[in-house]
Design a protein around this motif. Structure first.
Motif: not given
Length: 355
Positions: A54-67
């Motif tokens: 569950l949960g979708h109204e969120a904010a945070g910090v990008v930890e890692s990204v893909g190609e």
């Protein structure tokens, strides 16, 4: 926070979040609002693809990204959205990406650590967790000086209401607006109408507490529809004509009819409340023709996250949009069940989980 089965109690579980693949990102969640949609998932009202994260109204910090990810980078403060536009569907090709019919989610699935069972993330997000995996297009970078508890609310309900007024209803300076239903979404529609310069904003609800909050968000008049007929009251407050725009934020046939008859000739009705599948609407067909105007449905406030989120956060930081008023309380992850109960009793605009 997992919903293991229909109407079963939600519970905290350890999950496995895979490394991001091409076009994906892992985000460390800082705050996530408790939305009625999450409750619907747990009740089996969205689908039966249990278990849900569950949960979708969120904010945070990008930890890692893909190609291949270039739009966000590790360390970016982002709001998550469930409209990662594809850029190639018929709506996107016609220059209307806010209607995108083929939005993206992460291709990989998060799993339960204990069993390896795949999880279904709510609205493709699943943010009642320390980390979540999403498509990179679901991350919208905004000013990091904003409170995460405030920023995350743009991810769903508050954006739906703001957009219903500004984007779908095209509320403009000097307009009269009525909003039926003054919970989180309706309250945001009131704030959006005020931001757009509406001259008269009429809040309608059956709860005096919500009407008092509506005044704080910009309503100029309030109507308790337990005590008086809202259609008559709205007409009386608008010189006998009805409002230029009426926003229905309840999602019931009865209140939609009120909205229909409470608008001025050639006015606009915006439906942003979400009906249930069994509901039916009946209107005299001649009235639909004779009253003219527009009957619209607002999907996610017809928002384009890359355009709207940064602008609205900037307006909030300038003191022009009181997003903080929507945060009734901040809670821990294991208090979500209690937050669902408070939501059903109308005690909160938003409970926000802070991680």
């Amino acid at each position: 926070m997992i919903a293991p089965g229909k109407d079963e109690p939600v519970r905290v579980e350890t999950i496995v979040v895979p490394d991001p693949g091409p076009g994906e990102a892992v985000v460390c969640i800082q705050a996530c609002g408790v939305c009625h949609t999450d409750l619907h998932y747990g009740q089996g009202g969205i689908s039966d693809d249990f278990p849900f994260l569950l949960g979708h109204e969120a904010a945070g910090v990008v930890e890692s990204v893909g190609e291949g990810v270039t739009d966000v980078a590790p360390g970016d403060f982002v709001i998550l959205n469930w409209r990662a536009v594809c850029g190639t569907c018929r709506a996107c090709r016609r220059g209307r990406p806010w209607y995108c019919f083929d939005t993206h989610n992460a291709r990989q699935r998060m799993t339960l650590a204990a069993t390896g069972r795949e999880l279904s993330p709510a609205l493709g997000i699943g943010a009642f967790a320390e980390k979540t995996l999403v498509a990179s297009g679901q991350c919208t970078k905004v000013d990091p000086s904003v409170s995460p508890a405030v920023a995350g609310l743009l991810g769903c309900g508050v954006m739906a209401g703001l957009g219903a007024a500004i984007n779908t209803g095209n509320v403009g300076r000097g307009d009269s607006v009525a909003v039926i239903g003054c919970g989180g979404v309706g309250g945001a529609a009131i704030a959006g109408s005020h931001l757009a310069g509406a001259e008269k904003i009429i809040a309608v609800d059956i709860d005096d507490r919500k009407l008092a909050t509506a005044k704080e968000l910009g309503a100029t008049h309030t109507v308790n529809s337990r005590e008086s007929d809202p259609v008559e009251a709205i007409r009386e407050l608008t010189g006998g004509f009805g409002s230029d725009v009426v926003i229905e934020a309840v999602g019931r046939p009865e209140t939609y009819k009120q909205a229909f008859y409470a608008r001025d000739l050639a006015g606009t009705v915006v439906l942003v409340g979400v009906p249930t599948p069994e509901m039916k609407l009946e209107l005299p067909f001649l009235d639909v023709f004779a009253r003219g105007g527009a009957l619209k449905s607002s999907w996610y406030g017809d928002c384009l996250p890359s355009r709207d989120f940064p602008m609205l956060i900037d307006l909030h930081l300038q003191g022009r949009l009181p997003l903080d008023k929507f945060v009734t309380e901040t809670i821990a992850l294991d208090e979500i069940d209690k937050a669902f109960e408070r939501m059903l009793y109308g005690d909160v605009l938003r409970s926000v989980v802070v991680l």
